[in-house]
Motif scaffolding. Structure first.
Motif, mmCIF file in Angstrom:
data_model
loop_
_atom_site.group_PDB
_atom_site.id
_atom_site.type_symbol
_atom_site.label_atom_id
_atom_site.label_comp_id
_atom_site.label_asym_id
_atom_site.label_seq_id
_atom_site.Cartn_x
_atom_site.Cartn_y
_atom_site.Cartn_z
ATOM 1 N N MET A 1 21.014 30.567 30.623
ATOM 2 C CA MET A 1 19.731 29.884 30.440
ATOM 3 C C MET A 1 19.313 29.865 28.971
ATOM 4 S SD MET A 1 18.864 28.718 33.356
ATOM 5 C CE MET A 1 17.181 28.223 33.135
ATOM 6 N N VAL A 2 19.652 30.906 28.214
ATOM 7 C CA VAL A 2 19.308 30.945 26.798
ATOM 8 C C VAL A 2 20.027 29.832 26.041
ATOM 9 C CG1 VAL A 2 19.712 32.287 24.690
ATOM 10 C CG2 VAL A 2 18.619 33.348 26.639
ATOM 11 N N ALA B 1 18.267 26.652 26.827
ATOM 12 C CA ALA B 1 16.952 26.654 26.185
ATOM 13 C C ALA B 1 17.062 26.362 24.693
ATOM 14 C CB ALA B 1 16.272 28.004 26.405
ATOM 15 N N ARG B 2 18.064 26.930 24.037
ATOM 16 C CA ARG B 2 18.270 26.672 22.606
ATOM 17 C C ARG B 2 18.558 25.197 22.349
ATOM 18 N NH1 ARG B 2 22.308 31.282 20.306
ATOM 19 N NH2 ARG B 2 20.792 32.947 20.137
ATOM 20 N N LYS C 1 15.107 23.099 22.780
ATOM 21 C CA LYS C 1 13.923 23.448 21.985
ATOM 22 C C LYS C 1 13.803 22.516 20.782
ATOM 23 C CE LYS C 1 11.584 27.061 19.522
ATOM 24 N NZ LYS C 1 11.656 28.379 18.930
ATOM 25 N N MET D 1 16.407 23.846 34.828
ATOM 26 C CA MET D 1 15.604 23.550 33.645
ATOM 27 C C MET D 1 14.985 22.155 33.750
ATOM 28 S SD MET D 1 14.657 25.110 30.858
ATOM 29 C CE MET D 1 15.847 26.281 30.283
ATOM 30 N N VAL E 1 8.958 19.804 23.055
ATOM 31 C CA VAL E 1 9.181 21.160 23.548
ATOM 32 C C VAL E 1 9.066 22.101 22.351
ATOM 33 C CG1 VAL E 1 10.791 22.704 24.702
ATOM 34 C CG2 VAL E 1 10.729 20.293 25.334
ATOM 35 N N HIS F 1 8.357 25.591 22.771
ATOM 36 C CA HIS F 1 8.753 26.954 23.117
ATOM 37 C C HIS F 1 9.461 26.956 24.469
ATOM 38 C CE1 HIS F 1 8.610 31.281 23.704
ATOM 39 N NE2 HIS F 1 8.047 31.068 24.880
ATOM 40 N N VAL F 2 10.603 27.631 24.514
ATOM 41 C CA VAL F 2 11.297 27.887 25.777
ATOM 42 C C VAL F 2 11.679 29.358 25.749
ATOM 43 C CG1 VAL F 2 13.178 27.250 27.308
ATOM 44 C CG2 VAL F 2 12.272 25.563 25.731
ATOM 45 N N VAL G 1 13.170 32.693 27.728
ATOM 46 C CA VAL G 1 14.000 33.132 28.851
ATOM 47 C C VAL G 1 13.949 34.647 28.899
ATOM 48 C CG1 VAL G 1 16.311 33.148 29.838
ATOM 49 C CG2 VAL G 1 15.524 31.145 28.584
ATOM 50 N N VAL H 1 11.855 31.813 33.271
ATOM 51 C CA VAL H 1 11.825 30.856 32.158
ATOM 52 C C VAL H 1 10.417 30.302 32.022
ATOM 53 C CG1 VAL H 1 12.829 28.748 31.203
ATOM 54 C CG2 VAL H 1 14.219 30.226 32.629
ATOM 55 N N VAL I 1 8.140 27.375 29.641
ATOM 56 C CA VAL I 1 8.237 26.221 28.743
ATOM 57 C C VAL I 1 6.828 25.843 28.304
ATOM 58 C CG1 VAL I 1 8.896 23.804 28.546
ATOM 59 C CG2 VAL I 1 10.326 25.352 29.833
#
Length: 159
Positions: A31-32, A35-36, A39, A94, A117, A119-120, A122, A149, A151
C-alpha cells in the motif's frame, strides 16, 4: 477503544476533504508503494492511473521493497526507477478510497475537477495469525497483515 486521528492536518479545512479505510487485507509495504505513486497527483489522474494498474496496463514503481523485482518497460522514463509491479488488489482498494474522498468533497461543495491528493498515510493494521500444519507434528504460522489508509485531498486553483 484507542483514540485515533489523522496524521496530517491540512492548512485550510474548508478546502479539503478526508477519507479513511481500516483493515484493508493488503500488506502495508504494498500500500505504501501505491500511495507514493498517487501522492501529489490530481484526483482524476490518480483514479485513472489506478484503473490502469488494476487492468495490468501500467506498473507501480517499487522503491523500498525492490529486491528481486523485474524491470518494466517505460517505468524509468516516468518515475526514475525501473523496478515495478502490478498490485491489483491494492489498486482496487485505493480506488475505492479515492471515490469515497471524491464523494466527501462533493458533500462539502468542493470543485472535484481541481482536487489534488496532498496526503496519503498508510499504517499497519491488525495481524491475523493462522496455523498451517506441517509434517512430523510441526506447524508454521501464517501472518495476514492488514493496513489502515487515510487520504486527504485539497482544492487548488479554481476557474
Amino acid at each position: 477503544m484507542p483514540e485515533w486521528s489523522y496524521s496530517f492536518k491540512p492548512a485550510n479545512e474548508g478546502l479539503s476533504a478526508k477519507a479513511m479505510m481500516w483493515d484493508i487485507p493488503v500488506h502495508p509495504k504494498v500500500m505504501v508503494e501505491v500511495a507514493r505513486a498517487i501522492k501529489g497527483m490530481k484526483l482524476s489522474d490518480a483514479e485513472e492511473y489506478l484503473r490502469r494498474v488494476a487492468e495490468l496496463k501500467e506498473p507501480v514503481p517499487y522503491r523500498s521493497a525492490s529486491k528481486k523485482i523485474p524491470h518494466k518497460r517505460g517505468l524509468a522514463d516516468r518515475w526514475g526507477i525501473p523496478m515495478g509491479k502490478y498490485p491489483v488488489k491494492a489498486a482496487r482498494y485505493m480506488l475505492k478510497l479515492l471515490e469515497n474522498v471524491s464523494n466527501n468533497a462533493e458533500n462539502k461543495n468542493l470543485d472535484v475537477d481541481n482536487l489534488y491528493v496532498v496526503h496519503v498515510g498508510v499504517h499497519k493494521g491488525i495481524t491475523l495469525k493462522r496455523v498451517y500444519p506441517r509434517a512430523f507434528g510441526r506447524a508454521d504460522i501464517i501472518r495476514k497483515v492488514h493496513s489502515h489508509v487515510e487520504v486527504i485531498v485539497e482544492e487548488r486553483g479554481g476557474s
